[in-house]
Design a protein around this motif. Sequence first.
Motif, PDB file in Angstrom:
ATOM      1  N   LEU A 205       0.896  -0.948  -0.219  1.00 31.63           N
ATOM      2  CA  LEU A 205       0.011  -0.252   0.088  1.00 31.63           C
ATOM      3  C   LEU A 205       0.785   1.440  -0.283  1.00 31.63           C
ATOM      4  CD1 LEU A 205      -2.736  -0.873   3.095  1.00 31.63           C
ATOM      5  CD2 LEU A 205      -3.112  -0.758   0.000  1.00 31.63           C
ATOM      6  N   LEU A 206       1.455   1.097   0.476  1.00 29.87           N
ATOM      7  CA  LEU A 206       2.987   2.574   0.630  1.00 29.87           C
ATOM      8  C   LEU A 206       3.305   3.055  -0.758  1.00 29.87           C
ATOM      9  CD1 LEU A 206       4.071   1.753   4.506  1.00 29.87           C
ATOM     10  CD2 LEU A 206       2.835   3.147   3.888  1.00 29.87           C
ATOM     11  N   ALA A 207       4.009   2.092  -1.066  1.00 30.72           N
ATOM     12  CA  ALA A 207       3.999   1.893  -2.599  1.00 30.72           C
ATOM     13  C   ALA A 207       3.651   1.923  -4.038  1.00 30.72           C
ATOM     14  CB  ALA A 207       5.466   0.474  -3.009  1.00 30.72           C
ATOM     15  N   ALA A 208       2.671   1.830  -2.936  1.00 31.32           N
ATOM     16  CA  ALA A 208       1.379   2.629  -4.598  1.00 31.32           C
ATOM     17  C   ALA A 208       0.482   3.294  -4.096  1.00 31.32           C
ATOM     18  CB  ALA A 208       0.578   1.613  -4.235  1.00 31.32           C
ATOM     19  N   THR A 209       1.240   4.883  -3.325  1.00 40.64           N
ATOM     20  CA  THR A 209       1.042   5.966  -2.449  1.00 40.64           C
ATOM     21  C   THR A 209       1.719   6.836  -4.129  1.00 40.64           C
ATOM     22  OG1 THR A 209       1.835   6.064  -1.049  1.00 40.64           O
ATOM     23  CG2 THR A 209       0.185   5.624  -0.632  1.00 40.64           C
ATOM     24  N   PRO A 210       1.147   8.017  -4.461  1.00 36.46           N
ATOM     25  CA  PRO A 210       2.013   9.083  -5.462  1.00 36.46           C
ATOM     26  C   PRO A 210       2.726   9.906  -4.198  1.00 36.46           C
ATOM     27  CG  PRO A 210      -0.325   9.654  -4.377  1.00 36.46           C
ATOM     28  CD  PRO A 210      -0.544   8.010  -4.214  1.00 36.46           C
ATOM     29  N   ALA A 211       3.878   9.983  -4.776  1.00 37.88           N
ATOM     30  CA  ALA A 211       5.095  10.515  -3.534  1.00 37.88           C
ATOM     31  C   ALA A 211       5.298  11.261  -4.893  1.00 37.88           C
ATOM     32  CB  ALA A 211       6.180   9.693  -4.128  1.00 37.88           C
ATOM     33  N   ASN A 212       4.698  11.987  -6.466  1.00 41.47           N
ATOM     34  CA  ASN A 212       5.372  13.406  -6.989  1.00 41.47           C
ATOM     35  C   ASN A 212       4.781  14.372  -6.506  1.00 41.47           C
ATOM     36  OD1 ASN A 212       8.080  11.923  -6.954  1.00 41.47           O
ATOM     37  ND2 ASN A 212       7.742  10.828  -8.963  1.00 41.47           N
ATOM     38  N   TYR A 213       3.407  13.837  -6.365  1.00 40.95           N
ATOM     39  CA  TYR A 213       2.183  15.333  -6.751  1.00 40.95           C
ATOM     40  C   TYR A 213       2.595  16.550  -6.106  1.00 40.95           C
ATOM     41  CZ  TYR A 213      -0.330  13.549 -10.079  1.00 40.95           C
ATOM     42  OH  TYR A 213      -0.938  12.683 -10.842  1.00 40.95           O
ATOM     43  N   SER A 214       2.591  17.944  -5.913  1.00 47.11           N
ATOM     44  CA  SER A 214       2.117  18.484  -5.356  1.00 47.11           C
ATOM     45  C   SER A 214       1.595  18.497  -3.932  1.00 47.11           C
ATOM     46  CB  SER A 214       2.201  20.000  -6.140  1.00 47.11           C
ATOM     47  OG  SER A 214       2.130  21.461  -5.319  1.00 47.11           O
ATOM     48  N   GLY A 215       2.778  18.782  -2.876  1.00 47.23           N
ATOM     49  CA  GLY A 215       1.149  19.330  -1.870  1.00 47.23           C
ATOM     50  C   GLY A 215       1.442  17.678  -0.971  1.00 47.23           C
ATOM     51  N   ALA A 216       1.814  16.507  -1.362  1.00 43.83           N
ATOM     52  CA  ALA A 216       1.796  14.964  -1.119  1.00 43.83           C
ATOM     53  C   ALA A 216       3.077  14.507   0.243  1.00 43.83           C
ATOM     54  CB  ALA A 216       1.910  14.380  -2.186  1.00 43.83           C
ATOM     55  N   GLU A 217       2.366  14.221   1.333  1.00 42.31           N
ATOM     56  CA  GLU A 217       3.400  14.764   2.534  1.00 42.31           C
ATOM     57  C   GLU A 217       3.829  12.460   2.350  1.00 42.31           C
ATOM     58  OE1 GLU A 217       4.249  16.229   4.484  1.00 42.31           O
ATOM     59  OE2 GLU A 217       3.455  18.296   3.480  1.00 42.31           O
ATOM     60  N   PRO A 218       4.314  12.392   2.873  1.00 46.12           N
ATOM     61  CA  PRO A 218       4.700  11.168   3.211  1.00 46.12           C
ATOM     62  C   PRO A 218       4.314  10.084   3.329  1.00 46.12           C
ATOM     63  CG  PRO A 218       6.781  12.236   3.588  1.00 46.12           C
ATOM     64  CD  PRO A 218       5.844  13.322   3.899  1.00 46.12           C
ATOM     65  N   ALA A 219       3.429   9.463   3.321  1.00 47.50           N
ATOM     66  CA  ALA A 219       1.939   7.949   3.229  1.00 47.50           C
ATOM     67  C   ALA A 219       3.022   7.430   4.794  1.00 47.50           C
ATOM     68  CB  ALA A 219       1.868   6.969   2.469  1.00 47.50           C
ATOM     69  N   GLU A 220       1.619   6.760   5.779  1.00 54.45           N
ATOM     70  CA  GLU A 220       2.465   6.538   6.547  1.00 54.45           C
ATOM     71  C   GLU A 220       1.115   4.869   7.307  1.00 54.45           C
ATOM     72  OE1 GLU A 220       2.158   9.016   9.903  1.00 54.45           O
ATOM     73  OE2 GLU A 220       3.830  10.423   9.309  1.00 54.45           O
ATOM     74  N   GLU A 221       1.630   3.843   7.802  1.00 49.97           N
ATOM     75  CA  GLU A 221       0.904   3.316   7.713  1.00 49.97           C
ATOM     76  C   GLU A 221       0.430   3.541   9.541  1.00 49.97           C
ATOM     77  OE1 GLU A 221       0.452  -1.442   9.147  1.00 49.97           O
ATOM     78  OE2 GLU A 221       2.476  -0.870   8.932  1.00 49.97           O
ATOM     79  N   ARG A 222      -1.222   3.032   9.141  1.00 52.64           N
ATOM     80  CA  ARG A 222      -2.167   3.117   9.966  1.00 52.64           C
ATOM     81  C   ARG A 222      -2.518   2.396  11.624  1.00 52.64           C
ATOM     82  NH1 ARG A 222      -7.989   4.254   9.281  1.00 52.64           N
ATOM     83  NH2 ARG A 222      -7.804   2.325  10.299  1.00 52.64           N
ATOM     84  N   ARG A 223      -1.485   2.179  12.461  1.00 51.57           N
ATOM     85  CA  ARG A 223      -1.880   1.671  13.708  1.00 51.57           C
ATOM     86  C   ARG A 223      -3.414   0.882  14.457  1.00 51.57           C
ATOM     87  NH1 ARG A 223       2.712  -1.917  12.037  1.00 51.57           N
ATOM     88  NH2 ARG A 223       4.466  -0.620  11.690  1.00 51.57           N
TER      89      ARG A 223
END
Length: 238
Positions: free
Chosen positions: A60-78
């Motif tokens: 899931l983390l690898a399938a999140t957009p990383a290069n979009y303007s305003g995108a913060e690093p994705a995080e796993e929710r515990r």
Amino acid sequence: MHRRVRRRPAVAALAIGLGLLTTGCDALPGADAKSPATVAPPAPLPAPSPDPKPLDAGALLAATPANYSGAEPAEERRRAPVTQVSDPECRQFLALKDGESARAVVTQDFTWQKDGRGSGTSTLAAYGSVNEAREVFARLRGAQFACPSFSDAGDTDSSATNVVDRPAPPEGDEALAFALARSLGKDRSTMMAEEHVVTRVGTVIVDFRKVSYDGQGIVFFPTSLMSHQVTLLVLAQR
């Protein structure tokens, strides 16, 4: 696939405070002038796999957009968020929306310039099979219409939250949309609205959430960013 759009009569008070209603109820979320102009057009959607595979938190983390303007690093929710709602149907609605029973959940925040106090968030909830994801989505759809409004027992500075049905954009395998709106402050002078688009992509259910205050700044989650996230999930499940 045919979707029936069911509408609930809007509460009169919402129309006064919500600038988001001025764009018209038939406008798709993200399609108005209050969406970020920095988001690139989506690429053509690839054909989904006939047998989408389940994803874990790493996928899931690898399938999140990383290069979009305003995108913060994705995080796993515990842990799933907890809202003290007395109505059991509304409690189920919020739990399903938040992916409480998912095998893995990843969240990603988006911060755009000139967006005031608003924020954008995507929540990706992975399930063990397509059938399980379909069942959860069907339950979420039913729970949405069984919960017209709710109150948070721990919040004394806002009114009850109204659940307002929205037309859903054609994202993923199936989609629904709604707004959660309430007035804030002791004088109830500020209207806060959360616009949600929830879509199922194979074994994953994504909740795209955009918050705005008094209809200022960016009201809807941008459709091009939703389409890009759907594309990444389709590719990840092959």
